[in-house]
Design an enzyme around this catalytic site. Structure first.
Site, PDB file in Angstrom:
ATOM      1  N   GLU A  22      25.004 -20.618 -17.220  1.00 23.17           N
ATOM      2  CA  GLU A  22      24.169 -19.413 -17.089  1.00 23.17           C
ATOM      3  C   GLU A  22      23.043 -19.657 -16.091  1.00 23.17           C
ATOM      4  OE1 GLU A  22      25.313 -16.377 -17.810  1.00 23.17           O
ATOM      5  OE2 GLU A  22      25.497 -16.990 -19.900  1.00 23.17           O
ATOM      6  N   ASP A  57      24.980 -19.542 -11.033  1.00 23.40           N
ATOM      7  CA  ASP A  57      25.803 -19.030  -9.912  1.00 23.40           C
ATOM      8  C   ASP A  57      25.000 -18.870  -8.631  1.00 23.40           C
ATOM      9  OD1 ASP A  57      24.511 -16.688 -10.851  1.00 23.40           O
ATOM     10  OD2 ASP A  57      26.335 -15.464 -10.866  1.00 23.40           O
ATOM     11  N   GLY A  89      24.820  -2.385 -20.958  1.00 26.94           N
ATOM     12  CA  GLY A  89      23.581  -3.053 -21.377  1.00 26.94           C
ATOM     13  C   GLY A  89      23.790  -4.116 -22.435  1.00 26.94           C
ATOM     14  N   ALA A  90      25.049  -4.500 -22.680  1.00 26.80           N
ATOM     15  CA  ALA A  90      25.324  -5.504 -23.708  1.00 26.80           C
ATOM     16  C   ALA A  90      25.482  -6.899 -23.109  1.00 26.80           C
ATOM     17  CB  ALA A  90      26.588  -5.117 -24.483  1.00 26.80           C
ATOM     18  N   SER A  98      28.708  -7.145 -18.404  1.00 25.29           N
ATOM     19  CA  SER A  98      28.997  -6.804 -17.011  1.00 25.29           C
ATOM     20  C   SER A  98      29.763  -5.512 -16.824  1.00 25.29           C
ATOM     21  CB  SER A  98      29.772  -7.933 -16.332  1.00 25.29           C
ATOM     22  OG  SER A  98      28.944  -9.014 -16.162  1.00 25.29           O
ATOM     23  N   GLU A 136      25.087  -4.594  -5.467  1.00 25.59           N
ATOM     24  CA  GLU A 136      23.997  -4.865  -6.430  1.00 25.59           C
ATOM     25  C   GLU A 136      22.701  -5.186  -5.679  1.00 25.59           C
ATOM     26  OE1 GLU A 136      23.819  -5.146  -9.872  1.00 25.59           O
ATOM     27  OE2 GLU A 136      25.931  -5.055 -10.468  1.00 25.59           O
ATOM     28  N   ASP A 178      29.966 -12.386 -12.055  1.00 22.91           N
ATOM     29  CA  ASP A 178      30.525 -11.242 -12.784  1.00 22.91           C
ATOM     30  C   ASP A 178      31.628 -10.542 -11.987  1.00 22.91           C
ATOM     31  OD1 ASP A 178      28.407 -11.988 -14.324  1.00 22.91           O
ATOM     32  OD2 ASP A 178      27.187 -10.212 -13.923  1.00 22.91           O
ATOM     33  N   TYR A 180      14.528 -11.471 -13.460  1.00 22.95           N
ATOM     34  CA  TYR A 180      15.715 -12.125 -12.900  1.00 22.95           C
ATOM     35  C   TYR A 180      15.440 -12.590 -11.470  1.00 22.95           C
ATOM     36  CZ  TYR A 180      20.637 -12.837 -11.629  1.00 22.95           C
ATOM     37  OH  TYR A 180      21.834 -13.378 -11.207  1.00 22.95           O
TER      38      TYR A 180
HETATM   39  C1  GLA Z   1      23.895 -11.767 -14.533  1.00 24.41           C
HETATM   40  C2  GLA Z   1      24.256 -11.854 -13.057  1.00 24.41           C
HETATM   41  C3  GLA Z   1      25.114 -13.084 -12.774  1.00 24.41           C
HETATM   42  C4  GLA Z   1      24.504 -14.342 -13.366  1.00 24.41           C
HETATM   43  C5  GLA Z   1      24.062 -14.110 -14.807  1.00 24.41           C
HETATM   44  C6  GLA Z   1      23.302 -15.281 -15.360  1.00 24.41           C
HETATM   45  O1  GLA Z   1      25.046 -11.528 -15.287  1.00 24.41           O
HETATM   46  O2  GLA Z   1      24.965 -10.705 -12.650  1.00 24.41           O
HETATM   47  O3  GLA Z   1      25.326 -13.218 -11.387  1.00 24.41           O
HETATM   48  O4  GLA Z   1      23.427 -14.785 -12.580  1.00 24.41           O
HETATM   49  O5  GLA Z   1      23.259 -12.959 -14.949  1.00 24.41           O
HETATM   50  O6  GLA Z   1      24.130 -16.383 -15.461  1.00 24.41           O
END
Ligand code: GLA
Length: 386
Positions: free
Chosen positions: A33, A36, A121-122, A125, A159, A171, A221
């Site tokens: 997590e 990426d 929102g869960a 993705s 995005e 994702d 983020y």
């Molecule tokens: C979101 C982003 C991903 C990744 C995750 C955290 O899902 O879309 O690219 O950075 O957060 O691992």
């Protein structure tokens, strides 16, 4: 699963012709997590929840879109991009169309109808599923060849430029490339994916949604991302060749962490150790050692909670309840954080009791209802034939 015949009927009644159908799944990340966008490793799987786009090309340059689940209709012109960052589902569809176009895909106008079983929102993705399904639909009905990786990159760029979230590639890549019965170990630098078999016959992958909605466009983020970049700059004083935190080993980090101010030090410690955990987790999965995978997931959660600070009280409670439950092998928050879901490995024989215990205890602790979904590793995006 989405009722394909009902979607075809709705499309016919809206646009008076027959569509082709395209789908892309949501995902759950087992481990890896916030690695990426640091060129690191992730281990997600596509899930059996999906977004389906019905599509037919038009003779002009207009794209009309019906969002069936919201009962909303919108349209845009491929040659005259609309306003960005409207904070609407349309940003994802127009965004991916726009990016594909600027990257050389010759798109035609199209009529689209979209519906989804990926909860919004869960942390599963839903946005990547929409970008990839819509991108695949628009490209295919236009007769344009777009590779899976190009599709994922277009979604990610949408995005960044249309939604305003500086996300990594995980994702979109897993939505485009997932494989039934497998998790994907993705090297986010080379974008190579290796498929690792995930046997769910005795142990299930269970998603527990806290029902706390997260917002990725939220500044936190992008702030974490900037902190990681700052860490790389400072570590370069001793490690001049590094390009990203992916290039720093745990030993090197421990040698040079005193170069970093707080909280940058802890942010970097999370990323460096998470990369190591993710590679170890892929090895464990290859040996079908789900106990070890579970142990690594538990450690990942602590690191996200204490070092990366992207958890929240509800996620921590959810993980703690699973941690106290005998039939669970591991639990952690999944996705960007600040809400959304946890991912859990649960012995199938204990599933009913797990549901019951988590539902009750989570409600007692937070006053909220948990949504508990048992998922299976599913296929990535494709046209729905037949
Ligand atoms: C979101 C982003 C991903 C990744 C995750 C955290 O899902 O879309 O690219 O950075 O957060 O691992």
């Amino acid at each position: 699963m989405i009722d394909r015949d009902a979607l075809r009927r709705t499309f016919r009644s809206l646009y008076a012709r027959a569509p082709r159908l395209f789908r892309a799944p949501g995902r759950v990340n087992l481990i890896g997590e916030h690695t990426d966008y640091n060129d690191g490793f992730v281990l997600p799987m596509a899930i059996d929840r999906e977004t389906v786009v019905a599509a037919a090309a038009r003779e002009d340059r207009t794209v009309r879109v019906r969002a069936i689940d919201f009962d909303e209709q919108a349209q845009f012109d491929l040659d005259r991009p609309g306003e960005r960052r409207r904070r609407r589902w349309l940003d994802y569809v127009e965004g991916v169309a726009n990016v594909l176009g600027t990257r050389g895909a010759r798109l035609r106008g199209a009529d689209l109808a979209v519906t989804s079983s990926v909860p919004v929102g869960a942390g599963l993705s839903s946005s990547a599923a929409l970008e990839v399904a819509a991108g695949l639909a628009l490209a295919t009905v236009s007769g344009a060849e777009v590779s899976r990786v190009a599709l994922a990159l277009a979604g990610q760029e949408a995005e960044h430029t249309w939604v305003g979230a500086n996300v990594g590639i995980m994702d979109q890549l897993v939505a485009a490339m997932g494989r039934s019965g497998h998790a994907l170990l993705i090297d986010c630098r080379s974008l190579e994916a290796s498929f690792v078999p995930l046997d769910t016959s005795e142990t299930a992958v269970v998603v527990c949604d806290t029902n706390v909605k997260h917002s990725l466009a939220s500044s936190a983020y992008n702030e974490r991302r900037a902190e990681c970049e700052r860490g790389v700059e400072l570590l370069r004083a001793e490690l001049p060749d590094i390009k990203a935190l992916r290039d720093v080993s745990v030993e090197e980090f421990e040698r040079y962490e005193n170069l970093l101010p707080e909280p940058v030090r802890r942010r970097c410690r999370h990323v460096v150790t998470e990369d190591a955990r993710t590679l170890a987790a892929a090895d464990a999965l290859r040996r079908n050692d789900l106990w070890e995978l579970g142990r690594l997931m538990d450690r990942s959660h602590k690191s996200l909670r204490d070092d990366y600070e992207v958890s929240c009280a509800e996620l921590d409670v959810m993980v703690e309840i699973a941690g106290n439950f005998g039939g669970a092998l591991g639990a952690r928050m999944t996705g960007g954080g600040f809400g959304g879901s946890t991912v859990n490995l649960v012995r199938r024989a204990a599933l009913d009791e797990f549901r019951e215990t988590v539902g009750r205890e989570y409600n007692r602790a937070t006053g909220r209802a948990a949504a508990i979904i048992v998922t299976e590793p599913g296929d990535g995006a494709s046209e729905v034939l037949g």
